[in-house]
Design a protein around this motif. Structure first.
Motif, PDB file in Angstrom:
ATOM      1  N   PHE A   1       0.836  -1.209   0.000  1.00  0.00           N
ATOM      2  CA  PHE A   1       0.000   0.000   0.000  1.00  0.00           C
ATOM      3  C   PHE A   1       0.867   1.253   0.000  1.00  0.00           C
ATOM      4  O   PHE A   1       0.564   2.236  -0.686  1.00  0.00           O
ATOM      5  N   ARG A   2       1.957   1.226   0.752  1.00  0.00           N
ATOM      6  CA  ARG A   2       2.878   2.368   0.726  1.00  0.00           C
ATOM      7  C   ARG A   2       3.555   2.491  -0.631  1.00  0.00           C
ATOM      8  O   ARG A   2       3.837   3.600  -1.097  1.00  0.00           O
ATOM      9  N   GLN A   3       3.824   1.378  -1.290  1.00  0.00           N
ATOM     10  CA  GLN A   3       4.392   1.426  -2.641  1.00  0.00           C
ATOM     11  C   GLN A   3       3.460   2.168  -3.594  1.00  0.00           C
ATOM     12  O   GLN A   3       3.920   2.807  -4.548  1.00  0.00           O
ATOM     13  N   ALA A   4       2.161   2.073  -3.338  1.00  0.00           N
ATOM     14  CA  ALA A   4       1.193   2.777  -4.181  1.00  0.00           C
ATOM     15  C   ALA A   4       1.131   4.264  -3.860  1.00  0.00           C
ATOM     16  O   ALA A   4       0.350   4.998  -4.467  1.00  0.00           O
ATOM     17  N   GLY A   5       1.946   4.713  -2.904  1.00  0.00           N
ATOM     18  CA  GLY A   5       2.015   6.131  -2.589  1.00  0.00           C
ATOM     19  C   GLY A   5       1.070   6.563  -1.493  1.00  0.00           C
ATOM     20  O   GLY A   5       0.805   7.755  -1.328  1.00  0.00           O
ATOM     21  N   ARG A   6       0.571   5.592  -0.698  1.00  0.00           N
ATOM     22  CA  ARG A   6      -0.383   5.913   0.356  1.00  0.00           C
ATOM     23  C   ARG A   6       0.131   5.405   1.700  1.00  0.00           C
ATOM     24  O   ARG A   6       0.885   4.440   1.763  1.00  0.00           O
TER      25      ARG A   6
ATOM     26  N   PRO B   1       0.373   1.336   7.984  1.00  0.00           N
ATOM     27  CA  PRO B   1       1.221   1.187   9.165  1.00  0.00           C
ATOM     28  C   PRO B   1       2.598   0.640   8.829  1.00  0.00           C
ATOM     29  O   PRO B   1       2.742  -0.291   8.033  1.00  0.00           O
ATOM     30  N   ARG B   2       3.615   1.230   9.438  1.00  0.00           N
ATOM     31  CA  ARG B   2       4.986   0.742   9.265  1.00  0.00           C
ATOM     32  C   ARG B   2       5.238  -0.374  10.267  1.00  0.00           C
ATOM     33  O   ARG B   2       4.605  -0.440  11.315  1.00  0.00           O
ATOM     34  N   THR B   3       6.172  -1.252   9.954  1.00  0.00           N
ATOM     35  CA  THR B   3       6.377  -2.453  10.759  1.00  0.00           C
ATOM     36  C   THR B   3       7.854  -2.702  11.014  1.00  0.00           C
ATOM     37  O   THR B   3       8.715  -2.313  10.209  1.00  0.00           O
ATOM     38  N   LYS B   4       8.144  -3.352  12.134  1.00  0.00           N
ATOM     39  CA  LYS B   4       9.487  -3.821  12.459  1.00  0.00           C
ATOM     40  C   LYS B   4       9.358  -5.151  13.195  1.00  0.00           C
ATOM     41  O   LYS B   4       8.625  -5.262  14.179  1.00  0.00           O
TER      42      LYS B   4
ATOM     43  N   VAL C   1       8.898  -0.238 -14.558  1.00  0.00           N
ATOM     44  CA  VAL C   1       9.181   1.131 -14.996  1.00  0.00           C
ATOM     45  C   VAL C   1       9.710   1.953 -13.835  1.00  0.00           C
ATOM     46  O   VAL C   1      10.689   2.684 -13.960  1.00  0.00           O
ATOM     47  N   VAL C   2       9.057   1.862 -12.685  1.00  0.00           N
ATOM     48  CA  VAL C   2       9.499   2.540 -11.467  1.00  0.00           C
ATOM     49  C   VAL C   2       9.393   1.548 -10.314  1.00  0.00           C
ATOM     50  O   VAL C   2       8.590   0.622 -10.352  1.00  0.00           O
ATOM     51  N   THR C   3      10.205   1.735  -9.295  1.00  0.00           N
ATOM     52  CA  THR C   3      10.242   0.768  -8.197  1.00  0.00           C
ATOM     53  C   THR C   3       9.835   1.360  -6.857  1.00  0.00           C
ATOM     54  O   THR C   3       9.788   0.647  -5.863  1.00  0.00           O
ATOM     55  N   ALA C   4       9.565   2.661  -6.802  1.00  0.00           N
ATOM     56  CA  ALA C   4       9.228   3.293  -5.524  1.00  0.00           C
ATOM     57  C   ALA C   4       8.422   4.550  -5.766  1.00  0.00           C
ATOM     58  O   ALA C   4       8.529   5.176  -6.819  1.00  0.00           O
ATOM     59  N   PRO C   5       7.576   4.951  -4.791  1.00  0.00           N
ATOM     60  CA  PRO C   5       6.867   6.227  -4.906  1.00  0.00           C
ATOM     61  C   PRO C   5       7.831   7.389  -4.690  1.00  0.00           C
ATOM     62  O   PRO C   5       8.923   7.217  -4.151  1.00  0.00           O
ATOM     63  N   VAL C   6       7.410   8.561  -5.102  1.00  0.00           N
ATOM     64  CA  VAL C   6       8.306   9.712  -5.073  1.00  0.00           C
ATOM     65  C   VAL C   6       8.584  10.197  -3.658  1.00  0.00           C
ATOM     66  O   VAL C   6       9.627  10.768  -3.389  1.00  0.00           O
TER      67      VAL C   6
ATOM     68  N   HIS D   1       7.376   5.804   3.630  1.00  0.00           N
ATOM     69  CA  HIS D   1       8.026   4.635   4.222  1.00  0.00           C
ATOM     70  C   HIS D   1       8.764   4.984   5.510  1.00  0.00           C
ATOM     71  O   HIS D   1       8.496   4.441   6.563  1.00  0.00           O
ATOM     72  N   GLU D   2       9.720   5.886   5.434  1.00  0.00           N
ATOM     73  CA  GLU D   2      10.554   6.226   6.580  1.00  0.00           C
ATOM     74  C   GLU D   2      10.677   7.738   6.707  1.00  0.00           C
ATOM     75  O   GLU D   2      11.627   8.346   6.236  1.00  0.00           O
ATOM     76  N   PRO D   3       9.718   8.399   7.350  1.00  0.00           N
ATOM     77  CA  PRO D   3       9.791   9.855   7.492  1.00  0.00           C
ATOM     78  C   PRO D   3      10.983  10.264   8.345  1.00  0.00           C
ATOM     79  O   PRO D   3      11.328   9.590   9.315  1.00  0.00           O
ATOM     80  N   ASP D   4      11.609  11.362   7.959  1.00  0.00           N
ATOM     81  CA  ASP D   4      12.766  11.862   8.694  1.00  0.00           C
ATOM     82  C   ASP D   4      12.265  12.732   9.838  1.00  0.00           C
ATOM     83  O   ASP D   4      12.510  13.935   9.897  1.00  0.00           O
ATOM     84  N   TRP D   5      11.572  12.106  10.768  1.00  0.00           N
ATOM     85  CA  TRP D   5      10.879  12.862  11.806  1.00  0.00           C
ATOM     86  C   TRP D   5      11.838  13.528  12.781  1.00  0.00           C
ATOM     87  O   TRP D   5      11.498  14.536  13.417  1.00  0.00           O
ATOM     88  N   GLN D   6      13.076  12.988  12.917  1.00  0.00           N
ATOM     89  CA  GLN D   6      14.020  13.588  13.858  1.00  0.00           C
ATOM     90  C   GLN D   6      14.357  15.030  13.502  1.00  0.00           C
ATOM     91  O   GLN D   6      14.679  15.840  14.358  1.00  0.00           O
TER      92      GLN D   6
END
Length: 616
Positions: free
Chosen positions: A131-136, A139-142, A493-498, A503-508
């Motif tokens: 779902f994140r690959q689709a640009g939306r 929940p992130r997971t670890k 054609v593309v492998t990741a959203p822009v 995926h990993e926000p630079d929240w710091q």
């Protein structure tokens, strides 16, 4: 005190010979209180977290210490011997406090998912990643190893709980005073779901029925309020949301075909969400764990371009029985059919019309308006176009293969540990299974009652489970390709959203410096607790700047005109589904309008920015 020392020493001595772990480790101590699915409220406990490059059980005392509240979560999954848990990180006053876990953006609420019937241990992580690959947002997971009261519980998955927040569901706060005008129109997060999901503990506990958690729509659907919660929502707010949903349902009643739906539903989200539920062949789709939200109505440029905050589908949730893993009542089984066509009320698949959980007969089914959308030719046209775009790029078979190959390498040793603890490979697994090492401080023998197998695949090895998942996902993709008349290109054609923040926000680095004298100009309700650092001349605060949450990189099409919105800038290109560049230009940050070149007007193309997919 002596007893505690002996327990601690035995615990360490019994496990120091174990290998150094290649995943983070969490140690939960319930202070000798029972933690099972009969506990309806979070019990106070402590949690230590080891999150180094490698981690050893003998170093548990060195882990970062948190006070938490914890309880078993879920309904059917709460009956598994390896259940999931909900935790709240608490401050010294017992109130929730935002903390980053494993580098993820900070929050007070987290889910510890226990993959049990999903013996690949990957289904939820893969589904959310897609779902994140689709640009939306999803929940992130670890993944991590979990110990409770000194007993190893196996490999778990830290999952972001679906809730309103800067880094989760991007809707504004809805204040008690927002009871009229535009302020009333958004900030709602809910789920079509079983009752008992927002009250009580694990299992099918139901405290007060739907009235305790939300309301029913005119079609009888359970609206489980997640934000604001039922206890906090104002009468005017609940009445507004109920009328909005009832008006949407009315567009598809009495022979109507839904004309005017675009005023109520965000079409792009309705397309992406349904495609995602179908590609994952989710047996639970549409009738439970179905989250939606509604932003506020907002004025456009100079207040002239008025935009309605529409019902937006997602984020997705709960995929342990998806991807051909459902072994009961046909839930996500091996056959191919459209899930949405089997969820239309009484007799329509598991949950279709069942009164499970006290919601009433017919309350658990796909919304009639979504089924109505599915039947419309304009919606089907958008589905086919979007499917071609996703499968040519971010949902390409080779992109998924790369993800699964990476996770197989990452989790190999962890899987060995998990299945020594839970030797259920090659067996049908589910509710009522015996726990080889029952929970401490509880009276149960390890079995939770009547056995009910739910997992649909029984490979003898973890590798076999992962490869079964891969095989079934590819079969599903190929079946949908055929249904949509699409042929996958040889290379993506593309492998990741822009936008990498999906995926990993630079929240710091997401801070602002405000003059001390001007700090009072920041709305107090946008500043979380414990995030203000005083300086000589400035106040540094992490706060909810909701302007950052609106889509910052996207494009609109109006006839032959493209309007591109970006805070990145760079190389903008239109590429066809085989990767051939049809048009390329340099754009700056902000809004860029350009005419679609003639050679691209009769082509199906993907818009890219700096080589990554740009969402529409």
């Amino acid at each position: 005190m002596i007893k505690k020392i002996i327990l601690s020493t035995c615990f360490a001595a019994g496990l120091t010979l174990a290998q150094t772990y290649d995943l983070p480790i969490i140690f939960v101590d319930t202070k000798q209180k029972c933690l099972d699915n009969k506990v309806t409220d979070k019990i106070p406990a402590t949690m230590r977290v080891l999150d180094g490059k490698t981690n050893n059980v003998a170093d548990s005392a060195k882990g970062t210490l948190y006070d938490i509240g914890i309880k078993v979560r879920g309904q059917s999954s709460a009956m598994f011997p390896k259940p999931g848990y909900s935790i709240e990180i608490r401050d010294d006053k017992g109130e929730g406090t935002d903390v980053s876990m494993f580098g993820l953006p900070p929050s007070d609420d987290w889910v510890l998912h226990g993959p049990y019937v999903d013996k690949s241990m990957l289904r939820n992580a893969l589904a959310y990643w897609l779902f994140r690959q689709a640009g939306r947002y999803a929940p992130r997971t670890k993944h991590f190893d979990l110990y409770i009261n000194g007993v190893y519980r196996g490999v778990y998955v830290m999952v972001e709980k679906i809730k309103r927040g800067k880094y989760r569901v991007n809707i504004s706060k809805l204040k008690e005073t927002d009871i009229a005008g535009d302020s009333l129109t958004g900030g709602y997060l809910w789920a079509f779901d079983k009752v008992g999901t927002n009250t009580g503990g694990g299992g099918s506990n139901n405290q007060g029925g739907i009235q305790a958690e939300g309301f029913n729509t005119s079609d009888g659907l359970n609206v489980i309020l997640h934000y604001p919660k039922k206890a906090n929502i104002q009468k005017e707010q609940e009445e507004y949301l109920k009328k909005y949903l009832n008006d949407l349902e009315a567009l598809f009643k009495n022979g109507k075909n839904g004309d005017g739906f675009e005023k109520y539903v965000d079409l792009a989200s309705a397309v992406d969400y349904v495609l995602h539920q179908e590609i994952t062949n989710n047996g639970d789709s549409y009738w439970c764990s179905f989250f939606l939200y509604k932003p506020k109505n907002k004025g456009g440029k100079n207040g002239k371009e008025f935009k309605e905050g529409k019902v937006t589908l997602g984020p997705p949730w709960d995929f342990n029985l998806a991807m051909s893993n459902g072994g009961m009542m046909g839930m996500g089984g091996g056959g191919n059919s459209w899930q949405i066509e089997s969820k239309g009320g009484m007799g329509g698949g598991f949950g279709g019309g069942f009164g499970f959980g006290g919601g009433g007969m017919g309350s658990l089914k796909a919304p009639n308006w979504l089924i109505g959308l599915w039947k419309r030719s304009d919606y089907q046209s958008e589905m086919k176009k979007r499917w071609a775009e996703l499968r040519s790029g971010v949902w390409h078979t080779k992109v998924m293969d790369a993800y699964l190959d990476s996770m197989k390498t990452y989790l190999k040793s962890a899987a060995d540990r998990n299945f020594k603890r839970w030797p259920n490979l090659g067996q049908n697994s589910g509710q009522g299974d015996t726990d080889p090492q029952p929970m401490k401080y509880c009276n149960g023998s390890g079995s939770s009652g009547m056995k009910m197998g739910m997992g649909g695949n029984n490979a003898n090895t973890w590798d076999g489970e992962v490869e079964h998942l891969r095989k079934k996902m590819k079969e599903r993709m190929q079946w949908m390709d055929q249904k949509f008349g699409f042929t996958e290109p040889a290379q993506p054609v593309v492998t990741a959203p822009v936008d990498p923040s999906i995926h990993e926000p630079d929240w710091q680095k997401d801070t602002v410096k405000v003059d001390t004298l001007a700090k009072d100009t920041i709305p107090k309700d946008t500043i979380p607790k414990d995030t203000i650092k005083q300086g000589h001349d400035t106040t540094e605060a992490l706060y909810d700047n909701f302007s950052r949450l609106s889509p910052m990189n996207f494009y609109d099409v109006n006839g032959n005109v493209l309007e591109i919105h970006t805070n990145w800038g760079g190389t903008f290109a239109l590429v066809d589904l085989n990767g051939a560049v049809l048009y390329k230009t340099q754009i700056k940050t902000g809004v860029t309008s350009l005419t679609i070149p003639a050679k691209a007007r009769d082509k199906h193309w993907i818009a890219t920015l700096n080589g990554k997919m740009l969402s529409r």
